[in-house]
Enzyme design. Sequence first.
Site, short mmCIF file in Angstrom:
data_model
loop_
_atom_site.label_atom_id
_atom_site.label_comp_id
_atom_site.label_asym_id
_atom_site.label_seq_id
_atom_site.Cartn_x
_atom_site.Cartn_y
_atom_site.Cartn_z
CB CYS A 9 32.88 35.05 31.20
SG CYS A 9 34.52 34.33 31.44
CB CYS B 252 35.89 31.00 33.76
SG CYS B 252 36.73 32.60 33.61
CB SER B 253 31.83 32.47 35.93
OG SER B 253 32.81 32.25 36.93
CB CYS B 254 35.23 37.14 33.82
SG CYS B 254 36.75 36.17 33.88
#
Lengths: 206, 115
Positions: A103, A106-108
């Site tokens: 991702c 961000c950090s999906c």
Amino acid sequence: MSKPVSKPESDPAVRTRALESILVEKGLLDPKALDALVDIYEHKVGPRNGAKVVARAWVDPEYKKRLLSDATTAIKELGFSGLQGEDMVVVENTPEVHNLVVCTLCSCYPWPTLGLPPVWYKSAPYRARAVSDPRGVLKEFGTTLSENVEVRVWDTTAELRYLVLPERPADTENLTEQQLADLVTRDSMIGVTTLGSSAPTSASKH
Amino acid sequence: MLLTPDIVSAVASTGASARVAEHVAPRFRVGDRILVRNYNPATHTRLPGYLRGKRGIVEADYGVFAFPDTHAHSLGEKPQHCYSVRFTARELWGETASDRDTLRVDVFDDYMDLV
């Protein structure tokens, strides 16, 4: 004799703490609710869920078909659903294609099947290099793929969440579904490693 | 809505999909060749910068979702299709990239145009 420079921007933990305290101060976040949420994803939900999905797909071709065509529903069949797994996509590794998930924004990450993402998954270097130099990143995880294999990077930029279905290791015909699940690692379901990766994937049976 | 400890467990197990149950005509079809817009908002977006001005091919239509760029700022859901779009590593990173490797990125209607 250079002095160490402080680098608060590069430390996700510091930034997260700062964000949390602002949200709590403004009354937008109940810290007890946050603790309860973290507890669920640290102790009750984690990559063993994803491993069960993978093992089922390996032993049950009909399940695998459902998993690849409607992952959200197939994963729910095994009891895994909810936050950050509302719209799932499962991508299959084959001798021709190796999938890698990142991702960049961000950090999906698919929480119901993998739990919370590891720190490196959230780090700026992984997020930048997984798209621009995936083979270099894979090498650092000990994964060397033949030039003939297509590396297919999935950038989780929207609402879909991705889980990699790794290739079943060779010589596992006699294992039970539970024993197979025990072989499946978190990193293989993100796509940074393969299973039984001591042998290059190009050598796997076709 | 404030997340409180008593509803955490229910929220975690049901989640909250950003899908919108509304019929919206897709702007693209699978197989379409697209060009990503040179779009640089100062506000929230889910378009990664490395895609601006790049060409790709629509591989799948995931259906209708709230548009993050407006939804994040309480400017409405502006429901639209989100697609899986294929880009070659060479298109994004130039001649030194592998000629075999590819990327799949989730791209909304408003981020691209037909070539």
